[in-house]
Design a protein around this motif. Structure first.
Motif, PDB file in Angstrom:
ATOM      1  N   UNK A 370     -40.713  28.723  74.059  1.00 19.66           N
ATOM      2  CA  UNK A 370     -40.837  27.839  75.220  1.00 19.66           C
ATOM      3  C   UNK A 370     -40.282  26.449  74.919  1.00 19.66           C
ATOM      4  N   UNK A 371     -40.545  25.959  73.732  1.00 19.36           N
ATOM      5  CA  UNK A 371     -40.002  24.639  73.391  1.00 19.36           C
ATOM      6  C   UNK A 371     -38.485  24.665  73.301  1.00 19.36           C
ATOM      7  N   UNK A 372     -37.943  25.758  72.735  1.00 19.35           N
ATOM      8  CA  UNK A 372     -36.486  25.856  72.626  1.00 19.35           C
ATOM      9  C   UNK A 372     -35.826  25.967  73.991  1.00 19.35           C
ATOM     10  N   UNK A 373     -36.483  26.644  74.942  1.00 20.08           N
ATOM     11  CA  UNK A 373     -35.885  26.854  76.256  1.00 20.08           C
ATOM     12  C   UNK A 373     -36.082  25.681  77.210  1.00 20.08           C
ATOM     13  N   UNK A 374     -37.182  24.960  77.059  1.00 15.18           N
ATOM     14  CA  UNK A 374     -37.563  23.992  78.091  1.00 15.18           C
ATOM     15  C   UNK A 374     -37.459  22.528  77.676  1.00 15.18           C
ATOM     16  N   UNK A 375     -37.389  22.231  76.381  1.00 13.33           N
ATOM     17  CA  UNK A 375     -37.333  20.826  75.967  1.00 13.33           C
ATOM     18  C   UNK A 375     -36.101  20.121  76.521  1.00 13.33           C
ATOM     19  N   UNK A 376     -34.972  20.794  76.428  1.00  9.75           N
ATOM     20  CA  UNK A 376     -33.735  20.168  76.925  1.00  9.75           C
ATOM     21  C   UNK A 376     -33.796  19.951  78.429  1.00  9.75           C
ATOM     22  N   UNK A 377     -34.414  20.879  79.156  1.00 15.06           N
ATOM     23  CA  UNK A 377     -34.540  20.721  80.612  1.00 15.06           C
ATOM     24  C   UNK A 377     -35.453  19.560  80.953  1.00 15.06           C
ATOM     25  N   UNK A 378     -36.560  19.408  80.241  1.00 13.25           N
ATOM     26  CA  UNK A 378     -37.477  18.306  80.519  1.00 13.25           C
ATOM     27  C   UNK A 378     -36.845  16.951  80.207  1.00 13.25           C
ATOM     28  N   UNK A 379     -36.014  16.904  79.175  1.00 15.56           N
ATOM     29  CA  UNK A 379     -35.378  15.626  78.826  1.00 15.56           C
ATOM     30  C   UNK A 379     -34.370  15.164  79.878  1.00 15.56           C
ATOM     31  N   UNK A 380     -33.886  16.118  80.687  1.00 10.47           N
ATOM     32  CA  UNK A 380     -32.925  15.756  81.741  1.00 10.47           C
ATOM     33  C   UNK A 380     -33.589  15.154  82.976  1.00 10.47           C
ATOM     34  N   UNK A 381     -34.904  15.273  83.060  1.00 16.81           N
ATOM     35  CA  UNK A 381     -35.621  14.712  84.211  1.00 16.81           C
ATOM     36  C   UNK A 381     -35.653  13.188  84.070  1.00 16.81           C
ATOM     37  N   UNK A 382     -35.140  12.437  85.070  1.00  8.79           N
ATOM     38  CA  UNK A 382     -35.082  10.965  84.949  1.00  8.79           C
ATOM     39  C   UNK A 382     -36.433  10.344  84.658  1.00  8.79           C
TER      40      UNK A 382
END
Length: 558
Positions: A370-382
């Motif tokens: 979950x961290x590998x899949x979602x960390x990058x997506x969460x960091x893109x949230x302004x």
């Protein structure tokens, strides 16, 4: 003769029909009462289901194990040349076997009782038939016989009898039979002894007979009587011993030894039953050997087939999983861990569902995935750009995999927004129309997109003391799955939990709040500049947020 009139005839017919149905209803009511009365006491004692089945099976196993003990009850008195019984062993065996037989007897009674009730139901269902329990005896017995389950009944009756046999017990019993046969042959038809110790009387004739039997029936290989395969038992004085464990172990070992070599070492006499017994030992040994070999071969073939099936499954899924992991840029270490877990799961259960690999992974691997899949997506949230990494990791840990079918509504207008969804596969439409068919799509959320971040992040960041879980943000848009959507979601209460636990790390910046603050400061500055009664000194400067880099006005009063 009196004949009813036309007007009276229908009345008689209706009365007769009414009486017939009343009688039928009465009989049905009596039958129910009788059945309830007969079965009430039984139901309290008879418990069907797993509990009773376990007792029944255990009783069968114990009863079969006790049956060979009956063959060890006879013993030989070599000094008196007579037969007697091991009284202690006889008493123990009969008591234990009788206790086990209670189970079978109860089962037999239950079957007869069920047959009686079934026969009564058949009879009472017919209005014109006589009462079943008042009918002729033979008719009642015939009805019960027709409703009996003979197959199960015969099995229970045979199980009560001590029929199952063990080779070692037979060998012990037949050795006694062969020695007594030698006694009868030597003594002749007019023998003065019955060879039963209970009837033994000491006399000169008995002493002479015993001396004669010792000479004509010596326990050796050179004597006139050939004891065949039973000579070892007689030479070891096994039939004359009252030491039951010793007799049992020695007989068991003899049976096991000859079964293992198919009886090839047995030297028989010309006695027919002895030869048939030796043939039986050879056949049973051969069948057991074939059964063992067959099971081993089956086990090996099943193991080979299982390994081959696992190999094919892993091979078929390996490429798909490899492409999926490369697409999501998973680390090499995590890829190896995932494949190792999939292989282990398939070895345990080759029917495991590989359509959802996430469901078969252990919790530690799930967390890493979950961290590998979602960390990058969460960091893109302004709104999460400046968030502490510890908070983002905790958000990932709270995420749960979700799958929405096509045309499913994730949220609707005027409904609470209770989750934030990270889309990994599929497309969601967002529109404000209240109809099922969107007239204008505002935007879409596709692979790597998030829905619910604007509403829930602001809601979770408010003062903890004044926010209630009942006060969820309300959706102003419809969110509909255009295709099948797969991703991860975090519930509003879980996001609130993260904000509470990580309060000291929760440095959330809402751009809307900063724009409102900047606009308010600007209006205040312009109002004070045009106000002649403003304070003596007003300093205006510019400052920049250390977290977001947004420049805003700063007013200083002196």
């Amino acid at each position: 003769m009196f004949k009813p009139t036309d007007e009276e005839a229908p009345e008689v017919s209706m009365t007769a029909g009414h009486n017939t149905h009343s009688e039928y209803d009465r009989r049905q009511s009596e039958l129910k009462k009788n059945k309830s009365r007969i079965s009430s006491w039984w139901t309290s004692l008879w418990v069907r289901g797993t509990w009773w089945d376990s007792i029944f099976v255990a009783s069968c196993v114990i009863a079969v194990s006790l049956d060979p003990l009956f063959f060890y009850i006879p013993i030989i008195d070599r000094e008196k040349k007579c037969l007697q019984a091991d009284r202690q062993l006889r008493t123990v065996t009969l008591i234990l076997r009788s206790v086990m037989d209670i189970t079978f007897i109860v089962h037999i009674i239950y079957q007869i009782r069920e047959a009686m009730i079934a026969a009564a139901l058949d009879k009472m269902a017919k209005p014109k038939s006589s009462d079943f329990f008042k009918g002729p005896f033979f008719k009642r017995v015939g009805a019960i016989v027709d409703n009996l389950s003979w197959r199960s009944l015969i099995t229970d009756i045979l199980a009560v009898l001590p029929i199952p046999q063990v080779l070692g017990a037979f060998w012990y019993f037949f050795s006694i039979q062969r020695e007594t046969s030698c006694w009868h042959r030597s003594c002749g038809p007019n023998c003065i002894s019955t060879f039963y110790c209970d009837e033994y009387k000491h006399s000169d004739d008995m002493v002479t007979l015993i001396t004669s039997l010792n000479a004509s029936c010596p326990i050796n290989t050179t004597g006139p009587f050939d004891f065949g395969i039973f000579l070892d038992s007689l030479k070891s004085n096994n039939p004359a011993s009252i030491n039951f464990p010793q007799k049992l172990c020695y007989s068991f070992w003899w049976g096991l030894r000859n079964l293992s070599n198919f009886g090839t070492n047995l030297v028989t006499s010309n006695y027919v039953w002895e030869n048939l017994f030796a043939i039986l030992i050879s056949i049973i040994g051969l069948l057991l050997f074939l059964y063992l070999i067959g099971n081993v071969q089956t086990f090996m073939s099943m193991g080979t087939a299982k390994s081959e099936e696992i190999r094919r499954k892993i091979k078929s899924k390996k490429q798909v999983m490899k492409e999926w992991m490369e697409k999501n840029c998973l680390p090499a270490k995590l890829r190896k861990e995932i494949m190792a877990n999939i292989r282990e799961k398939l070895e345990q259960d080759n029917h495991a569902d590989m359509g959802d690999p996430y469901s078969i992974l252990p919790s530690s691997t799930k967390k890493s995935l979950k961290r590998a899949l979602c960390m990058s997506t969460l960091r893109k949230v302004p709104r999460l750009e400046g968030m502490n990494p510890k908070v983002l990791k905790m958000i990932c840990d709270y995420l749960k995999p979700v799958t929405y079918p096509e045309h499913h509504y994730v949220a609707k207008v005027d409904e609470p927004v209770d989750q934030m969804v990270l889309v990994k596969e599929g497309t969601m439409w967002i529109y404000s129309s209240n109809t099922s068919t969107p007239s204008k799509i505002h935007r879409t959320v596709e692979n790597g997109g998030i829905y619910g971040d604007e509403q829930l992040l602001s809601w979770a960041s408010k003062d903890m003391q004044h926010v209630s879980f009942e006060n969820f943000p309300i959706s102003k848009e419809n969110v509909k799955c255009h295709t099948k959507v797969e991703g991860f979601a975090i519930a509003a209460k879980d996001l609130k939990d993260v904000a509470t636990k990580c309060k000291m790390f929760w440095n959330y910046d809402d751009p809307r709040e900063e724009r409102v603050a900047s606009s308010t400061i600007g209006r205040t500055f312009r109002r004070n500049r045009n106000n002649p009664n403003r304070p003596a000194t007003v300093g205006v400067g510019a400052a920049t947020s250390s977290r977001t880099g947004i420049e805003y006005l700063q007013i200083e009063r002196t």
